[in-house]
Design an enzyme around this catalytic site. Structure first.
Site, mmCIF file in Angstrom:
data_model
loop_
_atom_site.group_PDB
_atom_site.id
_atom_site.type_symbol
_atom_site.label_atom_id
_atom_site.label_comp_id
_atom_site.label_asym_id
_atom_site.label_seq_id
_atom_site.Cartn_x
_atom_site.Cartn_y
_atom_site.Cartn_z
ATOM 1 N N GLU A 176 22.080 14.773 -18.031
ATOM 2 C CA GLU A 176 22.535 16.158 -18.101
ATOM 3 C C GLU A 176 21.332 17.072 -17.998
ATOM 4 O OE1 GLU A 176 25.115 17.206 -21.289
ATOM 5 O OE2 GLU A 176 26.464 15.507 -20.979
ATOM 6 N N GLU A 217 25.697 10.834 -26.250
ATOM 7 C CA GLU A 217 24.829 11.647 -27.107
ATOM 8 C C GLU A 217 24.878 11.173 -28.567
ATOM 9 O OE1 GLU A 217 24.714 15.824 -24.692
ATOM 10 O OE2 GLU A 217 26.284 15.651 -26.189
#
Length: 793
Positions: free
Chosen positions: A216, A147
């Site tokens: 995710e 991320e």
């Protein structure tokens, strides 16, 4: 894998469960339709100090991956080594913060050297065990970084340079499997960029030859095809010990996942997703072989059609209206689409699944008494009378907490003294002074001359806070002792390693004859941790080395108190938990192992309504408003011995330990509520023939208790037009009189059963020309191993 496939993945983090749970969790994931298990690698547990490694017990990464391999699934190994994950310090070891010249996650030599060293360590371990797919193992993807998009934008050129370095470093390790970077649009070739989020329908990889990956899926439904999609989390588990990050993350990491914190299947979510996975796999060939053609079916309705040949067609019919159902015409047939839903047609004709129509069971799970008594309660008061007497650390001014504790404990005492002139008015009965303490986080307890004077806390939204309260000072020397408490270190944010914790001041006394007195730059002494921690009161050996006090547990409910008791392991195999509702805030250990922090803080929010129609965001469908954010704390059975298990509690605020109970998590009731003609997806085949179509629309009700249980009674059964929901079903105007007997004949005494929803099964049609359904509520009860029931699938 030598052909294009859709892989469905789920996150299971090995440190958040125990090794004896792993195989069962992975088996349930496989039965639920997953192909891949995704896990982070947690640097801080594996290298707690530089060069000293720990891969034992819950941290046995190789054993976990081999367990996944044994079950027959693939692995996505997200090495990072930054993980976020609501994990303490984002998975970085705290010692990394003190490497000279370091700056996290940017083009910084010391950081890159440390990161490369750990990444190489993990890759070498995997290679030595032949666990990469290129060696015949289960690992088909690895992830570097995590991320990074927000940091990349914040750091500019340095961030871009770091991303390129990280990619080259990872690829140079020659694992023979692809590397992934999630939430990093600039992932350089050959690294694959991927999406994290509630929705990824607008995402596409940065190069057309890279597969589409949703690393995710936080919630919601599939809206577009992906070569890999991962549920974060599929099993959340428990933040044992002091592993929760945040700060202010609960010990439970349940995540409302398809498999709950304790390892039990959560229905209807698990079963509904299992049917979704089956429906998607029925469309797999078309999805990976063609691009969709989108056709409007109405103002809010669309058809997304995938076709790879004359006889190869799959369609997704979508209704984007959040309130109204719609009847649409597609391929000369009518289809009813509920609000905010997608119907899946693997042959462009028959609906096998609709996202809004739940045809699987609902399970009611409760915490029930185990009958295992907590006995031989004793207490020990945390010693605050000698605070600072033997302190080896004294400074002028206030020190940042983690710089002192290096996160070896949640607790740091700040101790100073103040002299009060006898001429002050308050010793003679005047209004007393007020103390203010400004803290960078996360919690604070104030003691004046050994007496508790009050507390203050930060929040998830704002770690910083100010304590303001009256203090009882006397003429002469007064000792002020401030117990600062960390509640998990931050796990996300640009350069969060620089964020402060603890009391940084100012610390002020108000209301003296001469006005205010600034204590900030006085001489302060420090005590790292609690005296009880230093004596290892939480361990069996340490607990036996001091004199505990017997007596009434509820008396006074004083702060900073240790409690000790014993209990025998209850029979059965249900998961166990401690009910801590009578306590305040603190830590718990079982036989020397920490089950985590507890805190009976009460949840705020809006629990007044719930509708999953429309875009999902975290505030939707909240539960537990006005209740403790966590009441029950998981006690792994593998940590217990048959007799004399040691329970140790440190309570900060004061509580009634006599009301703590050991409970078991049990499935008490299972319900099914399904219409006739609801697609029975397990009967569908892609062969286009009348028999498969007839069987597809022969709806069935499936009921399943937990392992070790059987269906002991049917509380409700009605084929017709029943109303209500699980726990509150009622007969409608149409009801087949033999509903109960039909269901009892199929289900009583079995762990699982199946009832076909058809007029013939119930003897006759109770109300012709009316759409009927079957609603059932069954009771699940434990059975002994010697009387384990038959299972009918």
């Amino acid at each position: 894998m030598d052909k294009r496939k859709i892989l469905i993945s789920g996150s299971i983090h090995y440190p958040r469960s125990t090794p004896d749970m792993w195989e069962d969790l992975v088996q349930k994931a496989k039965y639920g339709g997953l192909d891949v298990i995704d896990t982070y690698v947690f640097w801080n547990v594996h290298e707690p100090s530089p060069g000293n490694y720990n891969f034992e017990d819950r941290f046995d990464l190789v054993r976990f991956i081999k367990t996944v391999q044994k079950v027959g699934l693939y692995v996505h190994l997200r090495i990072g080594p930054y993980v976020c994950a609501e994990w303490n310090f984002g998975g970085f070891p705290v010692w990394l913060k003190y490497v000279p010249g370091i700056s996290f996650r940017t083009d910084n030599g010391p950081f890159k050297a440390a990161m490369q060293g750990f990444t190489q360590k993990i890759v070498q371990m995997m290679k030595a065990e032949r666990l990469f797919q290129s060696q015949g193992g289960p690992i088909i993807f690895s992830q570097i970084e995590n991320e990074y998009g927000p940091e990349s934008r914040a750091f500019g050129a340095a961030g871009h340079s770091y991303v390129n370095w990280a990619a080259q470093m990872a690829v140079g390790l020659n694992t023979g499997v692809p590397w992934v970077m999630c939430k990093e649009d600039d992932a350089p070739d050959p690294v694959i960029n991927s999406c994290n989020g509630f929705y990824c329908d607008a995402f596409s990889p940065n190069k057309p030859y890279k597969p589409t990956m949703w690393t995710e899926a936080w919630s919601g439904w599939f809206t577009e095809v992906a070569h890999l999609s991962n549920y974060y989390m599929y099993h959340g588990g428990t933040n044992f010990g002091r592993s929760a990050g945040g700060p202010f993350i609960t010990t439970s990491y349940d995540y409302d996942a398809p498999i709950d914190e304790y390892g039990l299947i959560r229905e209807p979510k698990y079963g509904h997703l299992k049917e979704l996975h089956r429906a998607i796999k029925l469309c797999e060939h078309e999805l990976v072989s063609s691009d969709p053609t989108t056709t409007s079916l109405g103002t809010y309705q669309q058809a997304h059609v995938f076709s790879s040949g004359k006889r190869s067609c799959a369609a997704f019919l979508a209704n984007y209206h959040t309130q109204s159902a719609a009847t649409v015409m597609f391929n000369n047939m009518h289809y009813v689409l509920p609000p905010w839903s997608i119907s899946i047609l693997p042959d462009c004709r028959n609906v096998v699944f609709n996202t809004a129509k739940v045809g699987v069971q609902t399970s009611h799970v409760k915490m029930l008494p185990t009958g295992s008594r907590l006995f031989s309660w004793e207490t020990y008061d945390e010693d605050i009378s000698s605070l600072g007497a033997s302190s080896r650390m004294t400074t002028l001014g206030l020190m940042e907490q983690i710089n002192v504790t290096r996160d070896t404990t949640d607790y740091l005492w700040y101790i100073t003294s103040v002299n009060i002139n006898p001429s002050e008015s308050f010793p003679q009965g005047g209004q007393g002074p007020t103390l203010t303490v400004e803290s960078a986080g996360h919690a604070l307890h104030v003691f004046i001359n050994g007496q508790f004077s009050g507390s203050a806390f930060g929040t998830r939204e704002n770690r910083k806070f100010t304590f303001t309260g009256p203090v009882n000072l006397r003429a002469g020397t007064n000792r002020i002792a401030l117990l600062s408490i960390a509640v998990g270190l931050p796990n996300v944010g640009v350069h969060y390693e620089t964020w402060k914790t603890g009391i940084l001041g100012p610390v002020m006394l108000h209301g003296l004859n001469q006005g205010n007195k600034d204590l900030t730059w006085q001489q302060w002494s420090y005590q790292v941790g609690l005296k009880g921690e230093a004596m290892n009161l939480n361990s069996p050996n340490g607990a036996s080395s001091v004199d505990w006090i017997q007596g009434s547990l509820a008396t006074g409910q004083q702060p900073l108190k240790w409690y000790k008791a014993y209990f025998d392991a209850p029979g059965g195999n249900e998961p166990l938990a401690l009910d801590m509702r009578s306590m305040g805030k603190g830590l718990v250990w079982i036989n020397g192992q920490s089950i985590g922090r507890y805190w009976l803080a009460y949840a705020k929010g809006d629990c007044s309504s719930c509708s999953y129609s429309g875009t999902f965001r975290p505030p939707k469908c909240q539960l537990g408003c006005g209740q403790p954010t966590q009441r029950w704390y998981h006690v792994p059975r593998s940590w217990l011995k048959p007799k004399q298990n040691l329970l140790v509690i440190f309570e900060e605020l004061g509580g009634d330990a006599s009301k703590i109970t050991l409970v078991k998590r049990s499935t008490t009731n299972v319900c099914a509520d399904s219409f006739e003609h609801h697609p029975a997806i397990e009967n569908y085949t892609t062969e286009s023939n009348g028999e498969s179509t007839r069987m597809l629309h022969e709806a069935k009700v499936h009921l399943r208790c937990a392992p070790g249980q059987s269906i002991s009674a049917i509380k409700f059964a009605s084929f017709g037009t029943p109303t209500g929901t699980c726990g509150s079903f009622q007969e409608g105007t149409c009801h087949a009189p033999n509903s109960l007997s039909v269901v009892e004949k199929n289900c009583i005494g079995r762990e699982s059963c199946m009832v076909t929803i058809s007029n013939s099964n119930f003897g006759a049609d109770p109300c012709p020309s009316v759409l009927k359904k079957l609603s059932v509520e069954a009771v699940c009860s434990a059975v002994s191993d010697t009387t384990r029931p038959n299972t009918r699938r």
